[in-house]
Design a protein around this motif. Structure first.
Motif, PDB file in Angstrom:
ATOM      1  N   LEU A  46       9.988   7.880  -0.209  1.00  0.00           N
ATOM      2  CA  LEU A  46       8.816   6.825  -0.302  1.00  0.00           C
ATOM      3  C   LEU A  46       7.806   7.593   0.318  1.00  0.00           C
ATOM      4  CD1 LEU A  46      10.045   3.141   0.032  1.00  0.00           C
ATOM      5  CD2 LEU A  46       9.178   3.960  -1.855  1.00  0.00           C
ATOM      6  N   THR A  47       7.904   8.037   1.215  1.00  0.00           N
ATOM      7  CA  THR A  47       6.665   8.841   1.950  1.00  0.00           C
ATOM      8  C   THR A  47       5.901   9.920   1.216  1.00  0.00           C
ATOM      9  OG1 THR A  47       7.901   8.596   4.032  1.00  0.00           O
ATOM     10  CG2 THR A  47       5.806   9.659   4.046  1.00  0.00           C
ATOM     11  N   TYR A  50       4.519   8.393  -1.735  1.00  0.00           N
ATOM     12  CA  TYR A  50       2.986   7.812  -1.355  1.00  0.00           C
ATOM     13  C   TYR A  50       2.239   8.997  -1.395  1.00  0.00           C
ATOM     14  CZ  TYR A  50      -0.459   5.409   1.452  1.00  0.00           C
ATOM     15  OH  TYR A  50      -1.929   4.843   1.789  1.00  0.00           O
ATOM     16  N   GLU A  72      -4.938  -3.087  -1.661  1.00  0.00           N
ATOM     17  CA  GLU A  72      -3.961  -2.529  -0.601  1.00  0.00           C
ATOM     18  C   GLU A  72      -2.509  -3.619  -0.649  1.00  0.00           C
ATOM     19  OE1 GLU A  72      -5.358  -1.342   3.379  1.00  0.00           O
ATOM     20  OE2 GLU A  72      -3.206  -1.840   4.239  1.00  0.00           O
ATOM     21  N   ASP A  73      -2.825  -4.812  -0.599  1.00  0.00           N
ATOM     22  CA  ASP A  73      -1.822  -5.590  -0.864  1.00  0.00           C
ATOM     23  C   ASP A  73      -0.802  -5.433  -2.188  1.00  0.00           C
ATOM     24  OD1 ASP A  73      -2.154  -7.073   1.451  1.00  0.00           O
ATOM     25  OD2 ASP A  73      -3.094  -8.769   0.581  1.00  0.00           O
ATOM     26  N   LEU A  75      -0.651  -2.525  -3.835  1.00  0.00           N
ATOM     27  CA  LEU A  75      -0.003  -1.266  -3.654  1.00  0.00           C
ATOM     28  C   LEU A  75       1.236  -1.415  -2.870  1.00  0.00           C
ATOM     29  CD1 LEU A  75      -0.157   1.813  -4.052  1.00  0.00           C
ATOM     30  CD2 LEU A  75      -1.327   2.201  -1.885  1.00  0.00           C
ATOM     31  N   GLN A  76       1.230  -2.121  -1.783  1.00  0.00           N
ATOM     32  CA  GLN A  76       2.141  -2.394  -1.032  1.00  0.00           C
ATOM     33  C   GLN A  76       3.444  -2.981  -1.644  1.00  0.00           C
ATOM     34  OE1 GLN A  76       1.581  -5.048   2.324  1.00  0.00           O
ATOM     35  NE2 GLN A  76       3.713  -5.360   2.041  1.00  0.00           N
ATOM     36  N   LEU A  79       4.929  -0.792  -4.253  1.00  0.00           N
ATOM     37  CA  LEU A  79       5.696   0.255  -3.962  1.00  0.00           C
ATOM     38  C   LEU A  79       7.088  -0.530  -3.594  1.00  0.00           C
ATOM     39  CD1 LEU A  79       3.580   2.204  -1.091  1.00  0.00           C
ATOM     40  CD2 LEU A  79       4.716   2.937  -3.403  1.00  0.00           C
ATOM     41  N   VAL A  80       7.319  -1.797  -3.129  1.00  0.00           N
ATOM     42  CA  VAL A  80       8.436  -2.585  -3.003  1.00  0.00           C
ATOM     43  C   VAL A  80       9.181  -2.599  -4.367  1.00  0.00           C
ATOM     44  CG1 VAL A  80       9.549  -4.722  -2.205  1.00  0.00           C
ATOM     45  CG2 VAL A  80       7.656  -3.523  -0.907  1.00  0.00           C
ATOM     46  N   LYS A  81       8.490  -2.917  -5.229  1.00  0.00           N
ATOM     47  CA  LYS A  81       8.929  -3.312  -6.389  1.00  0.00           C
ATOM     48  C   LYS A  81       9.353  -1.992  -7.223  1.00  0.00           C
ATOM     49  CE  LYS A  81       8.300  -5.939 -10.714  1.00  0.00           C
ATOM     50  NZ  LYS A  81       7.570  -6.832 -11.644  1.00  0.00           N
ATOM     51  N   TRP A  83      10.435   0.419  -5.571  1.00  0.00           N
ATOM     52  CA  TRP A  83      11.960   0.858  -4.924  1.00  0.00           C
ATOM     53  C   TRP A  83      13.052  -0.070  -5.500  1.00  0.00           C
ATOM     54  CZ3 TRP A  83      14.004   4.171  -1.672  1.00  0.00           C
ATOM     55  CH2 TRP A  83      15.206   3.796  -1.038  1.00  0.00           C
ATOM     56  N   ASN A  84      12.588  -1.442  -5.651  1.00  0.00           N
ATOM     57  CA  ASN A  84      13.910  -2.271  -5.987  1.00  0.00           C
ATOM     58  C   ASN A  84      14.111  -1.837  -7.700  1.00  0.00           C
ATOM     59  OD1 ASN A  84      14.238  -3.529  -3.641  1.00  0.00           O
ATOM     60  ND2 ASN A  84      12.618  -4.930  -3.840  1.00  0.00           N
ATOM     61  N   ALA A  85      13.187  -1.577  -8.229  1.00  0.00           N
ATOM     62  CA  ALA A  85      13.597  -1.605  -9.771  1.00  0.00           C
ATOM     63  C   ALA A  85      13.923  -0.176 -10.129  1.00  0.00           C
ATOM     64  CB  ALA A  85      12.102  -1.825 -10.514  1.00  0.00           C
TER      65      ALA A  85
END
Lengths: 203, 306
Positions: A46-47, A50, A72-73, A75-76, A79-81, A83-85
């Motif tokens: 993920l880094t 990013y 920013e919210d 984007l965060q 990133l979670v989505k 990762w999960n998808a």
């Protein structure tokens, strides 16, 4: 969910910082390598992700939501989505960047729609947004990328306005046609020409 | 099948790239791209163009934001959060916390300010703690907070899991729908060919290769009543670049254009419907320039009479 995020956020800032939990990353990971590591659920990828994509993704998101804190919210969240998808991502059906761009755009557009929903009707939102889009680009946005200057030189303002409304505004071609008082065919042609011209910029 | 060029000109690929289509429309476009390399290429070009446009809007990001965002994201995706509800009750009852790997630090950090020594949890029951009477309450409150935190994290994780499963399911469904479209189309073609082959009204005209092309073999299926003409290729030498096979009906010695053979028909992949012909005594094929000629300009490659 917001409640949870808040708590998690507070908890997360407590005991560790990113730098001591993540290995130092090479900035030049190839796309295949990145995809492979994300598929393998390698969190450190993920880094890399990013470093490679965040500035473009943030550029698009902030252009849609027009506010850096919200961007920013989003984007965060994105990133979670992502990762999960990620198990559902199919490299054969499209490039990684297109896939993640669409996730970010959809989240950002959802965000402004829910905001407009709270404030008033959809039409008002479109009017506001159109007013914003009519402003010269330099006023609302400082290009930090040489590519944007090329884009500005390549597309005529009418083409750019339509691409911006379609791509950053989340509007359909008919909505744009109605709002700009243009025939639908003209909107379609301008969008098509603009994309063709953009394609020619890629070397 | 629609002409791929006309399909490209229709502008639907741009709508796809801009994300303006419904899921069903997207599936149809993907199916079309899978069939025609030209469509796939155009679609990819549109997407690359918009990638370029997105890239042009890149912003320089502060380093502090990188840390903030990545810390939050990692906190949300870390698998340890899912194990939390298991660890939490143990900590509460036994008083000997056995936190899972990455949460240990968090739990320790929260416990440290209240309890100097290990038995922080045990002191809940001993109300007669000598130093601070409110300490028990504070610890109880932090344990309640931890429990609620773990509960929330657990529910969040579950919800995220369901979300992922849904995305995967939708993806599978889309793929199945696209496959069905392809299979249905193929079935339609096969049905039509079957109907022609079983129809007693059709004359079978065998075309044999001329000395120019002795290996060539093909059949023309001709229905004098309905005027329908089909061509069924067994073997035709591959057409040289810039050339295409054209079928001719010979009526009283005069050649009449019966249409061009597509790549699929010329390679014998399928039976192909040609132009309707009112009357003919023989059929022949020639290799004409792409798009065909009004009357044959090249030597006959294969021919047969009814």
């Amino acid at each position: 969910m917001h409640h949870t995020c808040g708590l998690l956020r507070r908890l997360a800032t407590f005991p560790f910082t990113v730098s001591d939990t993540l290995p130092i990353s090479l900035p030049t990971a190839s796309e295949e390598d990145l995809v492979r590591r994300l598929k393998a659920r390698d969190e450190s990828a993920l880094t890399l992700f990013y470093d490679r994509y965040a500035s473009a993704l943030f550029g698009v998101i902030s252009r849609i939501v027009k506010d850096d804190d919200t961007a920013e919210d989003v984007l965060q969240e994105a990133l979670v989505k992502i990762w999960n998808a990620f198990p559902a991502y199919d490299a054969e059906k499209g490039r990684l960047f297109t896939w993640v761009l669409n996730i970010c755009r959809n989240l950002a557009i959802d965000k402004i729609r829910s905001r407009q929903h709270r404030v008033g009707t959809r039409t008002q939102g479109l009017d506001d947004s159109l007013a914003a889009q009519r402003m010269p680009a330099a006023d609302s946005f400082r290009p930090e990328h040489i590519g944007l200057q090329e884009v500005v030189q390549t597309l005529v303002p009418e083409q750019r306005q339509i691409i911006d409304l379609l791509y950053f505004g989340g509007y359909t071609q008919s909505e744009v046609a109605e709002e700009l008082k243009l025939p639908l065919g003209t909107v379609k042609t301008r969008a098509r020409t603009a994309i063709k011209l953009l394609g020619k910029l890629i070397r | 099948m629609e002409d791929p060029q006309a399909y490209i000109e229709s502008g639907i690929l741009e709508q796809y790239a801009l994300g303006l289509l419904t899921p069903a429309e997207r599936v149809a476009v993907e199916a079309e791209a899978a069939r025609h390399p030209l469509v796939a290429e155009e679609l990819a070009a549109g997407q690359r163009a918009l990638e370029y446009y997105a890239e042009a809007h890149s912003r320089e990001l502060p380093a502090a934001m990188r840390d903030r965002v990545l810390t939050k994201v990692l906190a949300q995706i870390t698998p340890a959060a899912a194990e939390a509800p298991v660890a939490a009750p143990v900590a509460a009852t036994a008083g000997a916390p056995t936190p899972s790997a990455s949460l240990r630090a968090d739990v320790d950090a929260l416990a440290r300010p209240q309890a100097a020594a290990e038995p922080g949890v045990r002191s809940i029951s001993s109300a007669a703690a000598p130093t601070a009477p409110r300490r028990g309450l504070a610890i109880a409150a932090s344990i309640a907070l931890l429990l609620s935190l773990f509960g929330n994290a657990y529910l969040y994780q579950q919800w995220q899991g369901a979300d992922t499963a849904l995305v995967a399911l939708q993806d599978t469904q889309n793929r199945v729908a696209a496959n069905t479209l392809v299979v249905e189309k193929k079935l339609g073609e096969v049905k039509e060919q079957n109907a022609v082959l079983r129809d007693a009204e059709f004359h079978f005209v065998a075309l044999a290769g001329t000395p120019d092309a002795p290996q060539d073999r093909a059949r023309v299926l001709f229905n004098a009543k309905t005027k329908q003409v089909y061509v069924d290729v067994q073997k035709l030498s591959p057409a040289p670049t810039g050339r295409q096979y054209q079928l001719w009906a010979l009526n009283n010695g005069k050649p009449v254009d019966a249409g061009m053979l597509t790549q699929a028909a010329a390679s014998g992949e399928r039976l192909e419907r040609m132009k309707d012909i009112a009357s003919a005594q023989a059929f022949a094929v020639t290799l004409e320039p792409l798009g065909g000629s009004a009357s044959p300009t090249m030597p006959i490659q294969a021919m047969g009479t009814i």
